[in-house]
Design a protein around this motif. Structure first.
Motif, PDB file in Angstrom:
ATOM      1  N   VAL A  23      14.771   4.688 -15.605  1.00  0.00           N
ATOM      2  CA  VAL A  23      14.272   3.421 -15.071  1.00  0.00           C
ATOM      3  C   VAL A  23      13.883   3.629 -13.610  1.00  0.00           C
ATOM      4  CG1 VAL A  23      15.603   1.963 -16.643  1.00  0.00           C
ATOM      5  CG2 VAL A  23      16.603   2.659 -14.469  1.00  0.00           C
ATOM      6  N   PRO A  24      12.880   2.888 -13.123  1.00  0.00           N
ATOM      7  CA  PRO A  24      12.487   3.016 -11.722  1.00  0.00           C
ATOM      8  C   PRO A  24      13.500   2.316 -10.822  1.00  0.00           C
ATOM      9  CG  PRO A  24      11.172   1.318 -12.778  1.00  0.00           C
ATOM     10  CD  PRO A  24      12.047   1.927 -13.843  1.00  0.00           C
ATOM     11  N   VAL A  25      13.889   2.983  -9.763  1.00  0.00           N
ATOM     12  CA  VAL A  25      14.837   2.418  -8.811  1.00  0.00           C
ATOM     13  C   VAL A  25      14.433   2.788  -7.391  1.00  0.00           C
ATOM     14  CG1 VAL A  25      16.782   2.531 -10.432  1.00  0.00           C
ATOM     15  CG2 VAL A  25      16.418   4.407  -8.827  1.00  0.00           C
ATOM     16  N   LYS A  26      15.038   2.078  -6.465  1.00  0.00           N
ATOM     17  CA  LYS A  26      14.977   2.466  -5.063  1.00  0.00           C
ATOM     18  C   LYS A  26      16.413   2.668  -4.614  1.00  0.00           C
ATOM     19  CE  LYS A  26      15.106  -2.114  -3.001  1.00  0.00           C
ATOM     20  NZ  LYS A  26      14.488  -3.025  -2.056  1.00  0.00           N
ATOM     21  N   ILE A  27      16.578   3.467  -3.592  1.00  0.00           N
ATOM     22  CA  ILE A  27      17.903   3.628  -3.015  1.00  0.00           C
ATOM     23  C   ILE A  27      18.109   2.454  -2.061  1.00  0.00           C
ATOM     24  CG2 ILE A  27      19.400   5.064  -1.594  1.00  0.00           C
ATOM     25  CD1 ILE A  27      18.010   7.495  -2.785  1.00  0.00           C
ATOM     26  N   LYS A  28      19.185   1.725  -2.257  1.00  0.00           N
ATOM     27  CA  LYS A  28      19.449   0.520  -1.471  1.00  0.00           C
ATOM     28  C   LYS A  28      19.457   0.824   0.024  1.00  0.00           C
ATOM     29  CE  LYS A  28      22.183  -1.907  -4.928  1.00  0.00           C
ATOM     30  NZ  LYS A  28      23.528  -2.422  -5.265  1.00  0.00           N
ATOM     31  N   ASN A  29      18.991  -0.157   0.771  1.00  0.00           N
ATOM     32  CA  ASN A  29      18.998  -0.121   2.235  1.00  0.00           C
ATOM     33  C   ASN A  29      18.114   0.969   2.831  1.00  0.00           C
ATOM     34  OD1 ASN A  29      20.926  -2.272   2.314  1.00  0.00           O
ATOM     35  ND2 ASN A  29      22.508  -0.778   1.836  1.00  0.00           N
ATOM     36  N   THR A  30      17.050   1.352   2.119  1.00  0.00           N
ATOM     37  CA  THR A  30      16.132   2.353   2.670  1.00  0.00           C
ATOM     38  C   THR A  30      14.734   1.797   2.894  1.00  0.00           C
ATOM     39  OG1 THR A  30      15.529   3.200   0.474  1.00  0.00           O
ATOM     40  CG2 THR A  30      17.356   4.299   1.607  1.00  0.00           C
ATOM     41  N   ASP A  32      12.038  -1.984   3.501  1.00  0.00           N
ATOM     42  CA  ASP A  32      11.908  -3.271   4.168  1.00  0.00           C
ATOM     43  C   ASP A  32      10.975  -4.151   3.342  1.00  0.00           C
ATOM     44  OD1 ASP A  32       9.248  -2.500   4.782  1.00  0.00           O
ATOM     45  OD2 ASP A  32       9.874  -1.644   6.689  1.00  0.00           O
ATOM     46  N   GLU A  33      10.480  -5.248   3.935  1.00  0.00           N
ATOM     47  CA  GLU A  33       9.641  -6.179   3.181  1.00  0.00           C
ATOM     48  C   GLU A  33       8.354  -5.530   2.662  1.00  0.00           C
ATOM     49  OE1 GLU A  33      10.434  -7.160   6.567  1.00  0.00           O
ATOM     50  OE2 GLU A  33      12.322  -7.937   5.824  1.00  0.00           O
ATOM     51  N   SER A  34       7.836  -4.543   3.384  1.00  0.00           N
ATOM     52  CA  SER A  34       6.555  -3.942   3.012  1.00  0.00           C
ATOM     53  C   SER A  34       6.688  -2.610   2.277  1.00  0.00           C
ATOM     54  CB  SER A  34       5.702  -3.740   4.266  1.00  0.00           C
ATOM     55  OG  SER A  34       6.336  -2.808   5.125  1.00  0.00           O
ATOM     56  N   ASP A  35       7.910  -2.130   2.134  1.00  0.00           N
ATOM     57  CA  ASP A  35       8.126  -0.810   1.524  1.00  0.00           C
ATOM     58  C   ASP A  35       9.403  -0.854   0.704  1.00  0.00           C
ATOM     59  OD1 ASP A  35       8.293   1.894   0.912  1.00  0.00           O
ATOM     60  OD2 ASP A  35       8.516   2.560   2.972  1.00  0.00           O
ATOM     61  N   GLU A  36       9.328  -0.396  -0.551  1.00  0.00           N
ATOM     62  CA  GLU A  36      10.508  -0.403  -1.427  1.00  0.00           C
ATOM     63  C   GLU A  36      11.600   0.536  -0.927  1.00  0.00           C
ATOM     64  OE1 GLU A  36      11.424  -2.262  -3.924  1.00  0.00           O
ATOM     65  OE2 GLU A  36       9.556  -3.354  -4.073  1.00  0.00           O
ATOM     66  N   GLY A  37      11.249   1.525  -0.153  1.00  0.00           N
ATOM     67  CA  GLY A  37      12.227   2.502   0.310  1.00  0.00           C
ATOM     68  C   GLY A  37      12.130   3.768  -0.514  1.00  0.00           C
ATOM     69  N   VAL A  38      13.199   4.520  -0.549  1.00  0.00           N
ATOM     70  CA  VAL A  38      13.212   5.803  -1.244  1.00  0.00           C
ATOM     71  C   VAL A  38      13.232   5.565  -2.749  1.00  0.00           C
ATOM     72  CG1 VAL A  38      14.460   7.962  -1.581  1.00  0.00           C
ATOM     73  CG2 VAL A  38      14.392   6.911   0.689  1.00  0.00           C
TER      74      VAL A  38
END
Length: 92
Positions: A23-30, A32-38
């Motif tokens: 499943v697609p995920v992002k690493i939490k707290n990486t 901001d509003e304009s970028d999902e992060g890692v």
């Protein structure tokens, strides 16, 4: 012998991941509003359900993937012929 492939084809990436329970995920707290992060593809069946991941939609995943001009490096099978979940993201 195992080999790696590289693509930025969304359908191929999604198919590869879903065939393996990913499943697609992002690493939490990486991000901001304009970028999902890692970004990562997480395989819940093969992990201890680590709470560092936040599942995101494929649309959000691919928006970030394209914005960062990433390619998907992946392996279909391990050297022993077993299905592989090896992958990483690289710059195009």
């Amino acid at each position: 012998m195992s080999s790696s492939n590289q693509t930025h084809d969304h359908a191929a990436i999604k198919k590869w991941a879903e065939e393996r329970g990913g499943v697609p995920v992002k690493i939490k707290n990486t991000g901001d509003e304009s970028d999902e992060g890692v970004l990562r593809i997480h395989f819940p069946e093969h992990s201890d359900k680590d709470d560092q991941f936040e599942e995101i939609s494929w649309d959000d995943f691919f928006d970030n993937f394209e914005r960062n001009k990433l390619d998907f490096l992946f392996q279909d099978e391990k050297a022993d012929g077993e299905q592989s979940t090896f992958h990483k993201f690289v710059q195009r």
